[in-house]
Design a protein around this motif. Sequence first.
Motif, PDB file in Angstrom:
ATOM      1  N   SER A   3      25.203  38.947-123.003  1.00  0.00           N
ATOM      2  CA  SER A   3      26.640  38.743-122.853  1.00  0.00           C
ATOM      3  C   SER A   3      27.290  40.049-122.433  1.00  0.00           C
ATOM      4  O   SER A   3      26.875  41.111-122.873  1.00  0.00           O
ATOM      5  CB  SER A   3      27.246  38.239-124.159  1.00  0.00           C
ATOM      6  OG  SER A   3      27.021  39.133-125.204  1.00  0.00           O
ATOM      7  N   THR A   4      28.345  40.073-121.614  1.00  0.00           N
ATOM      8  CA  THR A   4      28.976  41.296-121.125  1.00  0.00           C
ATOM      9  C   THR A   4      30.068  41.778-122.065  1.00  0.00           C
ATOM     10  O   THR A   4      30.755  40.986-122.684  1.00  0.00           O
ATOM     11  CB  THR A   4      29.572  41.093-119.726  1.00  0.00           C
ATOM     12  OG1 THR A   4      30.201  42.298-119.331  1.00  0.00           O
ATOM     13  CG2 THR A   4      30.550  39.980-119.679  1.00  0.00           C
ATOM     14  N   ARG A   9      26.500  34.436-121.328  1.00  0.00           N
ATOM     15  CA  ARG A   9      25.461  33.283-121.560  1.00  0.00           C
ATOM     16  C   ARG A   9      24.606  32.386-121.003  1.00  0.00           C
ATOM     17  O   ARG A   9      24.993  32.680-120.448  1.00  0.00           O
ATOM     18  CB  ARG A   9      25.984  32.682-121.615  1.00  0.00           C
ATOM     19  CG  ARG A   9      26.804  33.377-122.402  1.00  0.00           C
ATOM     20  CD  ARG A   9      26.863  33.162-122.479  1.00  0.00           C
ATOM     21  NE  ARG A   9      26.969  32.947-122.821  1.00  0.00           N
ATOM     22  CZ  ARG A   9      26.954  33.261-123.118  1.00  0.00           C
ATOM     23  NH1 ARG A   9      26.723  33.632-123.086  1.00  0.00           N
ATOM     24  NH2 ARG A   9      27.127  33.221-123.340  1.00  0.00           N
ATOM     25  N   ALA A 483      20.919  40.620-118.915  1.00  0.00           N
ATOM     26  CA  ALA A 483      21.594  39.754-117.954  1.00  0.00           C
ATOM     27  C   ALA A 483      22.941  39.407-118.561  1.00  0.00           C
ATOM     28  O   ALA A 483      23.176  39.658-119.748  1.00  0.00           O
ATOM     29  CB  ALA A 483      20.773  38.489-117.687  1.00  0.00           C
ATOM     30  N   TYR A 484      23.855  38.862-117.757  1.00  0.00           N
ATOM     31  CA  TYR A 484      25.152  38.529-118.338  1.00  0.00           C
ATOM     32  C   TYR A 484      25.878  37.443-117.556  1.00  0.00           C
ATOM     33  O   TYR A 484      25.568  37.179-116.391  1.00  0.00           O
ATOM     34  CB  TYR A 484      26.038  39.768-118.452  1.00  0.00           C
ATOM     35  CG  TYR A 484      26.478  40.407-117.143  1.00  0.00           C
ATOM     36  CD1 TYR A 484      27.682  40.050-116.528  1.00  0.00           C
ATOM     37  CD2 TYR A 484      25.716  41.398-116.529  1.00  0.00           C
ATOM     38  CE1 TYR A 484      28.099  40.657-115.348  1.00  0.00           C
ATOM     39  CE2 TYR A 484      26.124  42.009-115.356  1.00  0.00           C
ATOM     40  CZ  TYR A 484      27.324  41.637-114.762  1.00  0.00           C
ATOM     41  OH  TYR A 484      27.736  42.231-113.588  1.00  0.00           O
ATOM     42  N   TYR A 485      26.822  36.831-118.247  1.00  0.00           N
ATOM     43  CA  TYR A 485      27.777  35.911-117.639  1.00  0.00           C
ATOM     44  C   TYR A 485      29.154  36.539-117.771  1.00  0.00           C
ATOM     45  O   TYR A 485      29.521  37.022-118.844  1.00  0.00           O
ATOM     46  CB  TYR A 485      27.766  34.550-118.345  1.00  0.00           C
ATOM     47  CG  TYR A 485      28.914  33.652-117.909  1.00  0.00           C
ATOM     48  CD1 TYR A 485      28.907  33.069-116.647  1.00  0.00           C
ATOM     49  CD2 TYR A 485      30.000  33.411-118.749  1.00  0.00           C
ATOM     50  CE1 TYR A 485      29.968  32.268-116.219  1.00  0.00           C
ATOM     51  CE2 TYR A 485      31.055  32.600-118.333  1.00  0.00           C
ATOM     52  CZ  TYR A 485      31.037  32.039-117.073  1.00  0.00           C
ATOM     53  OH  TYR A 485      32.082  31.250-116.646  1.00  0.00           O
ATOM     54  N   ASN A 486      29.913  36.567-116.685  1.00  0.00           N
ATOM     55  CA  ASN A 486      31.250  37.158-116.675  1.00  0.00           C
ATOM     56  C   ASN A 486      32.267  36.034-116.473  1.00  0.00           C
ATOM     57  O   ASN A 486      32.384  35.497-115.371  1.00  0.00           O
ATOM     58  CB  ASN A 486      31.339  38.188-115.546  1.00  0.00           C
ATOM     59  CG  ASN A 486      32.654  38.938-115.537  1.00  0.00           C
ATOM     60  OD1 ASN A 486      33.602  38.569-116.222  1.00  0.00           O
ATOM     61  ND2 ASN A 486      32.726  39.992-114.750  1.00  0.00           N
ATOM     62  N   PRO A 487      33.012  35.649-117.523  1.00  0.00           N
ATOM     63  CA  PRO A 487      33.909  34.485-117.416  1.00  0.00           C
ATOM     64  C   PRO A 487      34.966  34.572-116.316  1.00  0.00           C
ATOM     65  O   PRO A 487      35.114  33.615-115.549  1.00  0.00           O
ATOM     66  CB  PRO A 487      34.529  34.397-118.813  1.00  0.00           C
ATOM     67  CG  PRO A 487      33.543  35.048-119.712  1.00  0.00           C
ATOM     68  CD  PRO A 487      32.950  36.165-118.900  1.00  0.00           C
ATOM     69  N   MET A 525      23.864  30.546-117.843  1.00  0.00           N
ATOM     70  CA  MET A 525      24.642  29.398-117.391  1.00  0.00           C
ATOM     71  C   MET A 525      25.407  28.773-118.550  1.00  0.00           C
ATOM     72  O   MET A 525      26.587  28.421-118.427  1.00  0.00           O
ATOM     73  CB  MET A 525      23.712  28.360-116.757  1.00  0.00           C
ATOM     74  CG  MET A 525      23.175  28.740-115.399  1.00  0.00           C
ATOM     75  SD  MET A 525      22.137  27.409-114.720  1.00  0.00           S
ATOM     76  CE  MET A 525      21.944  27.995-113.027  1.00  0.00           C
ATOM     77  N   THR A 526      24.734  28.655-119.692  1.00  0.00           N
ATOM     78  CA  THR A 526      25.368  28.016-120.844  1.00  0.00           C
ATOM     79  C   THR A 526      26.504  28.856-121.400  1.00  0.00           C
ATOM     80  O   THR A 526      27.438  28.313-122.010  1.00  0.00           O
ATOM     81  CB  THR A 526      24.323  27.716-121.933  1.00  0.00           C
ATOM     82  OG1 THR A 526      23.283  26.913-121.368  1.00  0.00           O
ATOM     83  CG2 THR A 526      24.947  26.949-123.100  1.00  0.00           C
ATOM     84  N   HIS A 527      26.454  30.176-121.187  1.00  0.00           N
ATOM     85  CA  HIS A 527      27.595  30.988-121.604  1.00  0.00           C
ATOM     86  C   HIS A 527      28.876  30.525-120.910  1.00  0.00           C
ATOM     87  O   HIS A 527      29.977  30.713-121.442  1.00  0.00           O
ATOM     88  CB  HIS A 527      27.344  32.469-121.307  1.00  0.00           C
ATOM     89  CG  HIS A 527      26.701  33.205-122.440  1.00  0.00           C
ATOM     90  ND1 HIS A 527      27.160  33.110-123.740  1.00  0.00           N
ATOM     91  CD2 HIS A 527      25.637  34.057-122.471  1.00  0.00           C
ATOM     92  CE1 HIS A 527      26.409  33.869-124.522  1.00  0.00           C
ATOM     93  NE2 HIS A 527      25.477  34.451-123.776  1.00  0.00           N
TER      94      HIS A 527
END
Length: 686
Positions: A3-4, A9, A483-487, A525-527
């Motif tokens: 997570s960033t 996520r 790795a990260y997901y950035n909303p 992706m799920t994040h």
Amino acid sequence: MFSTSMARRLSLAVLGLGSLVATSASAQTAKPAQKGVGIDLANMDMTANPCEDFYHYASGNWLKNTPIPAAESRWGSFNVLYGHNQTVLRGILDDAAKNAGKAAKGTNAQKVGDFYASAMDSAAIEAAGLKYLQPHLNRIAAIKDLAEMQRFLADPKAHAGSVWYGFYVAQDDKISSKYAVQMSQGGLSLADRDYYLKDDARSKAIRAAFDTYLVNTFKQLGDSEATAKANAAAVQRIETRLAKASKSRVDLRDPNANYHKMTVAEANAAFPNIDLPLILKDNQLGTAKEVIVGQPEFLKEVSAMLKDEPIADQKQYLRFHLVRSVTGALPKAFGDEAFRFSQVTSGAKQQQPRWKRMQASTDGALGEAFGQLYVDKEFTPAAKAKAKQMIENLRTAYAERIKATDWMSAATKTEALKKLNAFAVKIGYPDKWKDYSALTISRESYLNNLLAAREWATRDQLNHFGKPINRGEWDMTPPTVNAYYNPPMNEIVFPAGILQAPFYDPKADDAVNYGGIGAVIGHEMTHGFDDTGRQYDAQGNLRDWWTKEDGEKFNQRAAVVGKQFDAFSPMDSVHVNGKLTMGENLADLGGLTIAYAAFQKTPQAKAAQPIDGLTPNQRFFVSWGQVWHSNTRPEMTRQLILTDPHAPDQYRTIGPLQNMPEFYQAFGCKDGSKMMRAQAERAKIW
């Protein structure tokens, strides 16, 4: 993981695996029809029943036979891969330092080489003593009143580390097409506000160790024993007051509750002693009309403190944070003192060797400059193409799961699919590298280089204001094992560093790769659909796109996961915080579920041929288990439980599996086994 900070996520083709579980000894002696790659059978404990203790079944021998290195507080697959990357990077940096004199001045090669060379020149650092720090200490000492303190804090070239609050430019969560000036809580030295506030024995011990660290640091700066103790008490008092005003980590997870847009005039009226107009002017942001404040009550307290706290005490707070932020650039005694304190929370027995610490510093200061060299050496176009294909396979599987979801309305499904299809994907490294031409680096002083790099990074970030969103920018450097997901960007990002074994191995079968990097991809992706990420739409705007009923159904299902993790206890009297770890737990469950669904489409899954005595579906789950194995010191376990949004690795491993009928089928688990939750207690979202 995954997570960033910017933020952030099936139907199975299964062999008769019940017999394999019942006669695990036969699995050890049977001659496999095919030799596998990617799963180390020697790491498994085949005497363990996977339906009772899957963590040890997958990795029991590794856990038993792998001690934690003295300089580490935990050791697992991530550390092993990061260690490999460090070895590669060390070679790159050693070469860069050796050849920097031959490189043209101002080139990345010269800057990387001279930065690392100055960082590694401990003899020069010892000889310099406080020479290069003294001008900055003198500037703090010269502050006489509130007005001068405001001017100091507003100056982007003043240095005191991370004090009082956060000030930065980032995407507006509710208008993701624009950058906004933002402010947030900050200013603490300890890892969490609770360490200042709780009265349990461990918190008291940490505060006592912190006091020793403070006193000894002030003495190294030349203070007498009595003065050092008084200054340490001042810092403790100021930071405790900041801690009392700070929100908890759980409360910080609610994006709407931490979004307060104010006009500059409103913010200045609410926090008058911070002098926001002066800060904006000195940081070339004078055209800003609004500011997004994360925690207004915290900034109100800071404003009061700037007026109430004696200037002499505020200066000690600044002195300490300045030293703390540049410890590696000061004589060895400062670093030794900082490490002694860190041992209380980490449990590490030895300090990391200097080359590892300075490599991390170079990565932070000039990560994309020498990251290019890392990519050339370690990351192939074929690896990028394979990762991209797997991502698209998982996107397809995710879309199918969303469409088949029985609790979500058609309207919400439409929005969810729109968001899924809008995911931007970044793999390996940036298409356009950062431009370091405005940063000057020399061999004269590591401390000067460190501060120059900070000034450059601050200016680089603030310069975003008023410009179009830079969608090519990365928040991690290429060698990063993460790795990260950035909303607000609605993007999933996978640096080259993680696209290696054990997460991804081009020689391994699909089961291994889908259980490793496939689950990581599904996790990110799920994040986008976890309890926080789901509040952002396809364009990255913080907007409620769910129907009221669907939102309530999601929260009910997520609460089941929270309850499950609340019950996990890694050590006596210590429980996982299901609310703090909610986003990561949902991402693990969703990610593994989607990766498994995508794997079922592969020829290997359809053929169902065993490798090394394990069916493809079993190999998928064992790969997942071996990715997450780790040993952690008890001191670090306690700190992570309080501060980390991820659950301990043991529970990250088994938590999702206990909810998956696909896992039960793969290993022939029966009702009542520990790895098989009762139907009414299972969590299912996607």
